[in-house]
Design a protein around this motif. Sequence first.
Motif, mmCIF file in Angstrom:
data_model
loop_
_atom_site.group_PDB
_atom_site.id
_atom_site.type_symbol
_atom_site.label_atom_id
_atom_site.label_comp_id
_atom_site.label_asym_id
_atom_site.label_seq_id
_atom_site.Cartn_x
_atom_site.Cartn_y
_atom_site.Cartn_z
ATOM 1 N N UNK A 112 0.834 -1.208 0.000
ATOM 2 C CA UNK A 112 0.000 0.000 0.000
ATOM 3 C C UNK A 112 0.869 1.258 0.000
ATOM 4 N N UNK A 113 1.883 1.292 0.872
ATOM 5 C CA UNK A 113 2.763 2.463 0.948
ATOM 6 C C UNK A 113 3.585 2.632 -0.321
ATOM 7 N N UNK A 114 3.962 1.514 -0.957
ATOM 8 C CA UNK A 114 4.718 1.595 -2.213
ATOM 9 C C UNK A 114 3.896 2.288 -3.292
ATOM 10 N N UNK A 115 2.615 1.923 -3.366
ATOM 11 C CA UNK A 115 1.730 2.581 -4.333
ATOM 12 C C UNK A 115 1.611 4.070 -4.011
ATOM 13 N N UNK A 116 1.461 4.378 -2.728
ATOM 14 C CA UNK A 116 1.289 5.761 -2.293
ATOM 15 C C UNK A 116 2.532 6.608 -2.573
ATOM 16 N N UNK A 117 3.729 6.016 -2.461
ATOM 17 C CA UNK A 117 4.976 6.761 -2.647
ATOM 18 C C UNK A 117 5.418 6.788 -4.100
ATOM 19 N N UNK A 118 5.365 5.643 -4.773
ATOM 20 C CA UNK A 118 5.959 5.541 -6.109
ATOM 21 C C UNK A 118 5.096 6.168 -7.203
ATOM 22 N N UNK A 119 3.768 6.118 -7.059
ATOM 23 C CA UNK A 119 2.910 6.732 -8.085
ATOM 24 C C UNK A 119 3.182 8.238 -8.211
ATOM 25 N N UNK A 120 3.212 9.018 -7.109
ATOM 26 C CA UNK A 120 3.569 10.444 -7.256
ATOM 27 C C UNK A 120 4.954 10.662 -7.858
ATOM 28 N N UNK A 121 5.906 9.792 -7.517
ATOM 29 C CA UNK A 121 7.258 9.936 -8.083
ATOM 30 C C UNK A 121 7.222 9.803 -9.599
ATOM 31 N N UNK A 122 6.520 8.780 -10.088
ATOM 32 C CA UNK A 122 6.448 8.583 -11.538
ATOM 33 C C UNK A 122 5.631 9.687 -12.212
ATOM 34 N N UNK A 123 4.634 10.196 -11.514
ATOM 35 C CA UNK A 123 3.866 11.322 -12.066
ATOM 36 C C UNK A 123 4.734 12.566 -12.186
ATOM 37 N N UNK A 124 5.595 12.781 -11.197
ATOM 38 C CA UNK A 124 6.531 13.910 -11.264
ATOM 39 C C UNK A 124 7.450 13.755 -12.466
ATOM 40 N N UNK A 125 7.941 12.544 -12.690
ATOM 41 C CA UNK A 125 8.809 12.287 -13.840
ATOM 42 C C UNK A 125 8.105 12.619 -15.155
#
Length: 351
Positions: A112-125
């Motif tokens: 759950x936390x991986x989805x919460x952290x990594x999705x914004x990171x990839x969106x920023x990219x």
Amino acid sequence: MGIKNETDRTTRLLITITFFGGTWYLLRGIINLWGKTFSEIVYTKSILNYEHIVSIWLLVVMVILTGTVIIYIYSEFKTYQYLPNKYDKEKSINKADRAFNDIFNMIKKLKFLSILILIPVFLIMLFTQIKMGIFLLIFVVELILVFIYMFFIKEKLKNQIKRLNLQQMNVFPKLRDKFKHLELITYLLVFVFIVSISLIVISIEGNQEVEMKINDTKKIPMEILLNNYEKPTIEINIIREKRPTSNVKIDLEESELQKSFIEVYESRISKGNFLLKESEDENKKVPISKNKYFYKYNLELEEYLLEGENFLEIYIQNNGNASKKTVHIVTPIYKEGEKINIPRENFKITP
């Protein structure tokens, strides 16, 4: 029934040990990836970037997962020791069962936390390099938070409130256990972040070098070479034994030094991409080991030295954001007519 239960526990233990072998192998690979990321990569406009965030999170995930598996294996092995007291035996078995369940509970939380952290990171990219990027990022993150609230948190809160009464207060220990896991994850994130930043600083400083050369010829030329310094300043003092006793002091700023450099960097932006044309000066990926920045200064010491003993004292200051180290060099220079004696002519230091 007891024999069947023992067989099931042994099977469970063997499967978990096999799983541990896989997590240990992945942990070693991610530690290697994390080390390379923070010792070999910097960016021109920020300390941390996408690779850094992802590698920190992957390391935290694997450390927690591997640690949880180790705790279970240790707890399960303890159930095989002889315990004459039946209560102690049951307590040991229950502890192992809880440790086994913790593996799955931790996997769920980390997922759950991986989805919460990594999705914004990839969106920023994807979006931060165009004008509408920040707006789109905020919009998408808000949608994700609303989605999480509607489908996860809201329903759980409703169910917990319904079950909560004066006779049943077991919801609080459960919430406390969940927060304990979050505390552990947060602690490891902070710890790994601090270690990661320290690794960047050590890697940058490890690339620095100071070299000073003095020749005992007539004009006594001195050459100072700096490698991978940032905004250096140099102070040169010459302390003279005989009259006039007034000493010599020379202060040098970065602009007074000869500078040359080699830069290798990666940019995701193509010159032909008109949509991103205004962002050509965005963050660029820089490999630490391949980039070299050189400073050079030459000075003829003959006119500053008097007969007898002279002391040459040099302070070289690095004024970068990562390091504020100072190199202090002192050497005597003896002059008798045209004869020059310098105890040590070459200095080479890695601060």
